[in-house]
Design an enzyme around this catalytic site. Structure first.
Site, PDB file in Angstrom:
ATOM      1  CG  ASN A 164      55.891  30.044-134.416  1.00 36.93           C
ATOM      2  OD1 ASN A 164      56.619  29.651-133.508  1.00 36.93           O
ATOM      3  ND2 ASN A 164      54.592  30.158-134.269  1.00 36.93           N
ATOM      4  NE  ARG A 209      54.391  30.597-125.366  1.00 32.24           N
ATOM      5  CZ  ARG A 209      54.080  29.968-126.504  1.00 32.24           C
ATOM      6  NH1 ARG A 209      52.955  30.273-127.137  1.00 32.24           N
ATOM      7  NH2 ARG A 209      54.877  29.047-126.998  1.00 32.24           N
TER       8      ARG A 209
END
Length: 661
Positions: A95, A228
């Site tokens: 990020n 994920r």
């Protein structure tokens, strides 16, 4: 009256500062780093934020993610941050973390020249270099965390951000305003080249055809990897576009980089979705929602996840099950995730200009030059080799100008008759740092570690330093020669364990006037090799040679008129030991230093090698030459026997010109 004026001015200043601070807080952290006017970074406000960035930086050099660095901190919060500086567990490049903070510090330093900001930037750089895998990739978190966090991560531009910082440093970009010392620059150039190699290796092949990249790749196998539950192994349009944008910034790109870009652009063209537009709206229940409607004028879209087999877009909920339509997943995932993106359009727009500006191949393909500053035909050695004719009728000469070339060089079997000649032996250096554990390819990892690998017959290497810079970390080859009729002349070949590997039972090679350094078995293999007028320098108490000569071969390693030296403190070195039981090694007319053990040879706990192998000497001199205590199974050649060790008999030629036509 004076006191009243001061009081009013104080109120006005407080109001103005508060207003500006409020305006800054309206921005995201990334916008403050990337979008503010250049002059703003000189302001007191910018420095206050930079001081926050210093507080958030951990001792290891990295930062945590999703932190609004620009928000004001209370004194208590500052104390807490100071107390937690040793906590590095959540430092990451995800990020935009670490990347954004380093860019911000560089911008403020450029305006203020305050060393505290530069020092923090360099601490961040140390973190980046430490976090990089030996194969060139970066994990999402460092120190490593269990799970998908350890995968090589392209998602959200993580690795591309690291590469961009390194590229700015390496090219002396004015955007940074921070210069590093030569030692650090060497590290950043090596890290960038390793990262580039990783990018090339991870580009996904779909049924044998190069395509794009995935969000995550396994850190060992380079294969697409899962993150994920809703992030399955898949090809990604956004990740691919970011990588291609990086690759197109490289000046004079290698053929590998060109191929990579070309293939990715073709794949992006193939996978674009036209006539579809994203619409966002609020439902009657007040929920954020998105839908996709037909629109012939809409910009092309690319799916975030595409099937590895056929590029079909797919969508996933938290259950990890592929869905064919975005409407098949729950509203929370549908609205809260970027499933499509238009960014690859910019890459396709830039591509024609990049293609047009490519440097053409040299006119004389038999005589080319390599220089790192862009002044020659090629910037690196491997590109020059890759563009050489296969099986040429005439010799191809690649002249290499002074410089440190941090690359693995491979002279392929289809590239015979190549000469690699350096401008200056001491200042024309090919270096790399692969070693057994870093390669990690099983029991035979040693053979993948070469800095220079020669497989083309009639290769000549002259006036170069070839180095494996891994250090004393185990097997690490500097030069591997697996070809016939090769001449290595006036070169420094530097390493530790397994410096020079010479292979091919019928192959013959000639080392002339070379320096070879190493620790253990640093000249090894089964080729027939003549070393003449070379310096053989031992760096530790160990073994010089480890021959594995073929059973029927009359000659193995022959050293004539060589000088055996050693580093200070080295006092117990064997001339050789048998890697395989038919090993043959002979030293003739050599100056043996006092570091040579009086036994001379070792059988490597292979008694059969004492009779099946052949270890001999003839007219050696120097403090290590006395024969009184040599092992009884070694031989002392007679004059008649020594005469059979002629260049003609060993190599089948009278001079190297017969090989170098």
């Amino acid at each position: 009256m004076g006191y009243f004026r001061k009081f009013i001015l104080k109120i006005i200043v407080c109001f103005l500062v508060g207003s500006v601070q409020g305006q800054v807080l309206d921005h995201s952290w990334s916008a403050i780093v990337l979008d503010m006017d250049d002059s703003w970074y000189a302001t007191k406000e910018a420095q206050n934020i930079a001081d926050n960035v210093l507080l958030y930086q951990k001792d290891i050099g990295g930062w945590h993610k999703n932190t609004a660095m620009h928000k004001s901190l209370s004194e208590e919060e500052k104390l807490q941050l100071t107390a937690s500086k040793s906590d590095s567990n959540r430092c990451t490049i995800d990020n935009g973390a670490t990347f954004l903070e380093m860019i911000y510090l560089s911008k403020v330093y450029k305006k203020t020249k305050k060393d505290v900001y530069k020092d923090a930037f360099l601490n961040g750089l140390d973190y980046i270099l430490e976090a990089q895998y030996s194969n060139g990739g970066w994990p999402q978190y460092y120190p490593l965390r269990q799970g998908y966090y350890s995968h090589i991560t392209y998602n959200d531009g993580a690795m591309v951000h690291m590469m961009n910082i390194l590229n700015d440093i390496n090219t002396g970009s004015k955007n940074l305003g921070i210069q590093v010392d030569s030692a650090t620059l060497s590290k950043t150039k090596l890290a960038f080249n390793k990262g580039l190699s990783c990018i090339i290796k991870t580009q996904y092949k779909q049924h044998g055809t190069l395509t794009g990249w995935c969000a995550q790749h396994d850190e060992v196998t380079f294969q697409p990897a899962k993150a994920r539950a809703y992030e399955l192994p898949s090809l990604g349009g956004v990740d691919t576009a970011q990588i291609v944008s990086l690759l197109m910034t490289i000046e004079n790109p290698s053929d590998d980089v060109k191929r990579s870009i070309e293939a990715a652009v073709i794949w992006l063209e193939k996978t674009k979705i036209t006539g579809l537009k994203e619409e966002r709206y609020i439902t009657t229940e007040g929920l954020k929602e998105k839908r996709y409607v037909k629109d012939p004028n809409a910009k092309p879209l690319w799916a975030r996840f595409m099937d590895l087999e056929d590029n079909t877009p797919f969508f996933c909920d938290r259950d990890g099950i592929k869905k064919a339509s975005i409407m098949d997943i729950k509203q929370e995932r549908r609205a809260g995730y970027a499933w499509y993106n238009t960014n690859p359009n910019q890459v396709l727009k830039q591509y024609p200009t990049w293609k047009k500006n490519l440097k053409p191949h040299p006119k004389d393909s038999y005589n080319v030059t390599v220089a790192q500053d862009g002044s020659a035909d090629y910037n690196n050695i491997q590109d020059a080799i890759n563009n050489s004719k296969a099986f040429p009728y005439d010799r191809i000469t690649i002249f290499i100008k002074k410089g440190i070339y941090r690359e693995k060089v491979h002279v392929y079997e289809w590239n015979p008759k190549i000469t690699l000649i350096g401008e200056d032996k001491a200042e024309t250096i090919i270096t790399y740092n692969d070693y057994f554990d870093s390669v990690n390819l099983g029991r035979n990892s040693t053979f993948h570690t070469s800095t220079v690998l020669v497989e083309g017959n009639y290769t000549q290497i002259k006036n170069l330093t070839i180095e494996n810079s891994a250090g004393a970390v185990g097997q690490a080859i500097a030069l591997s020669v697996g070809a016939n009729a090769c001449v290595i002349e006036n070169c420094n070949i530097l390493g530790n364990q397994d410096t020079v590997y010479l292979t091919g039972e019928q192959n013959k090679q000639w080392f002339k006037n070379c320096l070879i350094t190493g620790t253990t078995d640093f000249i090894f293999g089964n080729a027939i090799t003549l070393f003449s007028d070379c310096e053989i320098r031992s760096k530790s108490d160990s073994f010089i040679t480890a021959a594995s000569t073929a059973r029927l071969s009359k000659y193995g390693f022959v050293f004539k008129n060589c000088t055996l030296t050693a580093n200070q403190g080295v006092t117990n070195v064997y001339l050789g030991r048998p890697w395989r039981i038919y090993a043959k090694t002979v030293f003739m007319n050599c100056d043996l230093g006092k570091h040579i053990r009086e036994e001379g040879w070792h059988n490597w706990n292979k008694p059969e090698a004492e009779t099946l192998g052949f270890y001999a000497e003839y007219k050696n001199y120097g403090e290590g030459s006395p024969l009184k205590n040599r092992v009884k199974w070694s031989h002392q050649l007679t004059k008649q026997e020594a005469e059979t060790y002629s260049i003609q008999n060993i190599l089948g030629i009278n001079s190297e010109t017969e090989w170098l036509k």
